[in-house]
Design a protein around this motif. Structure first.
Motif, short mmCIF file in Angstrom:
data_model
loop_
_atom_site.label_atom_id
_atom_site.label_comp_id
_atom_site.label_asym_id
_atom_site.label_seq_id
_atom_site.Cartn_x
_atom_site.Cartn_y
_atom_site.Cartn_z
N PHE A 103 53.77 24.90 1.38
CA PHE A 103 54.71 25.94 0.93
C PHE A 103 56.12 25.64 1.42
O PHE A 103 57.08 25.62 0.63
N GLY A 104 56.30 25.40 2.70
CA GLY A 104 57.62 25.15 3.27
C GLY A 104 58.26 23.89 2.71
O GLY A 104 59.46 23.86 2.43
N THR A 105 57.45 22.84 2.53
CA THR A 105 57.96 21.60 1.96
C THR A 105 58.45 21.84 0.54
O THR A 105 59.52 21.36 0.13
N THR A 106 57.67 22.62 -0.23
CA THR A 106 58.06 22.92 -1.61
C THR A 106 59.35 23.73 -1.65
O THR A 106 60.25 23.44 -2.44
N VAL A 107 59.45 24.78 -0.81
CA VAL A 107 60.66 25.60 -0.79
C VAL A 107 61.87 24.74 -0.47
O VAL A 107 62.89 24.79 -1.18
#
Length: 190
Positions: A103-107
């Protein structure tokens, strides 16, 4: 309602074959976890397009209606030309290490990849044109999701089945028409 529908359509078409759509495919292939990737795309897009919409609103107030009409019209025509240049993803946009989880990598990857991108600049112009920040941001975000969610799930199959040249040509035509209508001071587009 017009600002929402135009924003959705323009960004959905403009996003086809864009580097952030390619990034969605790459993240899906790398992590194979569609839900956190889709949620990351949503959060990054909302944040990025809200900022872009706010800039568009500020530009609209700062320039005044006559100058604004010419700036927006020229911007839409420039976007039409830009749509005809295909995007390729940069390796560093892929997210590198998984320091922040899927999730954080995608954001982070999507937020950064969208900076200065066609759809972000289109959001600035649409917000300045329509003056309805919520409708424009909701529309551009929906357009991003309409283009990227299938990319997360179907990836390569979509890229092989859809002519990106045709999609980019349609999007360029829409931007050119919006630009001409704005320059001609046509109030209602549809």
């Amino acid at each position: 309602m017009e600002s929402f529908l135009v924003s959705t359509g323009v960004v959905a078409l403009g996003e086809m074959g864009d580097k952030t759509q390619l990034l969605a495919m790459l993240l899906a292939a790398r992590f194979r976890k569609p839900v956190p990737i889709i949620l990351g795309i949503l959060v990054a897009t909302l944040a990025n397009h809200a900022l872009a919409g706010a800039v568009g609103g500020w530009v609209a107030q700062a320039l005044g209606p006559d100058v604004l009409r010419w700036v927006i019209g020229a911007s839409f025509i420039a976007m039409a030309a830009w749509m005809l240049i295909p995007d390729q993803i940069d390796n560093e946009d892929a997210g590198g290490r998984q320091l922040f989880g899927v999730f954080g990598t995608t954001v982070l990857a999507f937020f950064l990849a969208e900076m200065g991108d066609k759809t972000q600049i289109a959001t600035v112009a649409l917000a300045a044109r329509y003056g309805d920040l919520v409708a424009v941001v909701a529309g551009t975000t929906l357009g991003m999701m309409l283009a990227n969610v299938p990319a997360v799930f179907l990836g390569d199959r979509i890229a092989k089945a859809v002519s990106m040249t045709l999609v980019h040509s349609i999007a360029a035509t829409i931007f050119a028409v919006l630009g001409m209508l704005t320059l001609l001071n046509v109030g209602q587009i549809f």
